[in-house]
Design an enzyme around this catalytic site. Structure first.
Site, PDB file in Angstrom:
ATOM      1  CG  ASP A 206      -5.205  -7.844   4.598  1.00 41.10           C
ATOM      2  OD1 ASP A 206      -5.135  -8.312   5.740  1.00 41.10           O
ATOM      3  OD2 ASP A 206      -4.293  -7.134   4.100  1.00 41.10           O
TER       4      ASP A 206
ATOM      5  CG  ASP B  97      -4.112  -3.384   5.611  1.00 42.99           C
ATOM      6  OD1 ASP B  97      -2.972  -3.691   6.012  1.00 42.99           O
ATOM      7  OD2 ASP B  97      -4.305  -2.499   4.731  1.00 42.99           O
TER       8      ASP B  97
ATOM      9  CG  HIS C  86      -3.386   1.119   7.492  1.00 45.15           C
ATOM     10  ND1 HIS C  86      -2.175   0.523   7.723  1.00 45.15           N
ATOM     11  CD2 HIS C  86      -3.799   0.662   6.270  1.00 45.15           C
ATOM     12  CE1 HIS C  86      -1.864  -0.247   6.693  1.00 45.15           C
ATOM     13  NE2 HIS C  86      -2.824  -0.193   5.804  1.00 45.15           N
TER      14      HIS C  86
ATOM     15  CG  HIS D  49      -0.407   3.711   7.909  1.00 46.97           C
ATOM     16  ND1 HIS D  49       0.053   3.073   6.777  1.00 46.97           N
ATOM     17  CD2 HIS D  49       0.257   3.168   8.956  1.00 46.97           C
ATOM     18  CE1 HIS D  49       0.956   2.173   7.143  1.00 46.97           C
ATOM     19  NE2 HIS D  49       1.087   2.197   8.458  1.00 46.97           N
TER      20      HIS D  49
ATOM     21  CG  HIS E 261      -6.112   1.064   2.537  1.00 47.49           C
ATOM     22  ND1 HIS E 261      -5.003   1.804   2.209  1.00 47.49           N
ATOM     23  CD2 HIS E 261      -5.635  -0.089   3.085  1.00 47.49           C
ATOM     24  CE1 HIS E 261      -3.910   1.138   2.535  1.00 47.49           C
ATOM     25  NE2 HIS E 261      -4.257  -0.022   3.076  1.00 47.49           N
TER      26      HIS E 261
ATOM     27  CE  LYS F 242      -1.944  -7.808   6.613  1.00 42.51           C
ATOM     28  NZ  LYS F 242      -2.032  -6.610   5.776  1.00 42.51           N
TER      29      LYS F 242
ATOM     30  CB  CYS G 263      -1.663  -8.559   2.043  1.00 43.42           C
ATOM     31  SG  CYS G 263      -1.393  -6.815   2.482  1.00 43.42           S
TER      32      CYS G 263
HETATM   33  C1  VGL Z   1      -2.908  -4.435   0.902  1.00 39.11           C
HETATM   34  C2  VGL Z   1      -2.081  -2.557  -0.115  1.00 39.11           C
HETATM   35  C3  VGL Z   1      -2.150  -1.857   1.070  1.00 39.11           C
HETATM   36  C4  VGL Z   1      -3.310  -5.866   0.767  1.00 39.11           C
HETATM   37  C5  VGL Z   1      -2.970  -3.759   2.104  1.00 39.11           C
HETATM   38  O1  VGL Z   1      -4.108  -6.353   1.601  1.00 39.11           O
HETATM   39  O2  VGL Z   1      -2.842  -6.530  -0.189  1.00 39.11           O
HETATM   40  N1  VGL Z   1      -2.447  -3.835  -0.185  1.00 39.11           N
HETATM   41  N2  VGL Z   1      -2.604  -2.473   2.183  1.00 39.11           N
HETATM   42 ZN    ZN Z   2      -2.914  -1.297   3.923  1.00 39.42          ZN
END
Ligand code: VGL
Ligand code: ZN
Length: 209
Positions: A16, A54, A56, A60, A89, A114, A159
């Protein structure tokens, strides 16, 4: 350490490294941009490089904006357990969801998206937060003959942690390279993440050698 004798059974898993987790992003990780030069230095050492993204949908269920009276970082009960709520996000197709522009991402062979199912969040690159819906990454790595994984990216306490813990449970020899990670840190969640990862048998290396 082990970075000097890498083989084609090793994989670099980059979690990410997207604009929304970097400076000025919607869910900015403190000092998040600092991972980019570290990861760029690691990428050419690996035959196998996998990125996660990430990804979404606009509404979401992990977004606080979808829960009346809730704010980002609040927690709520989802059918699969406790879920932290986040600012909107990494919405599919937005610039916030793109990889950091300095990340040498073209060298990666596989991108795992994801968090694209509206009702389920996904921190891990292997399983969504319901702990049963698989992303397919385990099969991909196994079919490529990967035995050992080196995890870097954002965020250490979400993550990266859940990806590394699932990787270990899937049977991969799992390392986390601390210099290539930064965390969000909610109530000590970064140190809790390192403790938990080490308790699960993950090797945490704070120096790159
Ligand atoms: C993440 C919070 C929400 C991450 C992703 O990449 O750690 N954290 N979505
Ligand atoms: Zn996320």
């Amino acid at each position: 350490m082990t970075l000097s004798n890498l083989t084609n059974t090793d994989c670099l898993l980059i979690i990410d490294v997207q604009n929304d987790f970097c400076a000025g992003g919607a869910l900015e990780v403190p000092d998040g941009d600092a991972v980019v030069p570290v990861i760029n230095q690691l990428i050419p050492k690996f035959d196998c490089v996998v990125l996660t993204q990430d990804w979404h949908p606009r509404k979401h269920s992990s977004f606080a904006s979808q829960h009346s009276g809730k704010s980002p970082m609040d927690t709520v009960q989802f059918p699969y357990g406790e879920q932290t709520l986040w600012p909107d996000h990494c919405v599919q197709g937005t610039s916030g969801a793109e990889f950091h522009s300095h990340l040498q991402a073209h060298h990666a062979q596989m991108i795992v998206r994801k968090g694209f199912r509206q009702p389920i969040d996904s921190y891990s690159a292997f399983y969504e937060n319901d702990k049963t819906t698989a992303t397919g990454l385990s099969g991909y790595l196994t079919e490529r003959g990967i035995k050992r994984l080196f995890c870097v990216g954002l965020a250490t306490d979400f993550c990266v942690r859940f990806s590394a813990e699932d990787a270990k449970r899937e049977g991969f020899d799992t390392h986390v390279l601390g210099a290539g990670c930064r965390g969000i840190d909610i109530n000590g969640s970064v140190s809790a993440a390192f403790e938990s990862m080490q308790a699960e048998g993950i090797v945490v290396d704070h120096e790159l050698t």
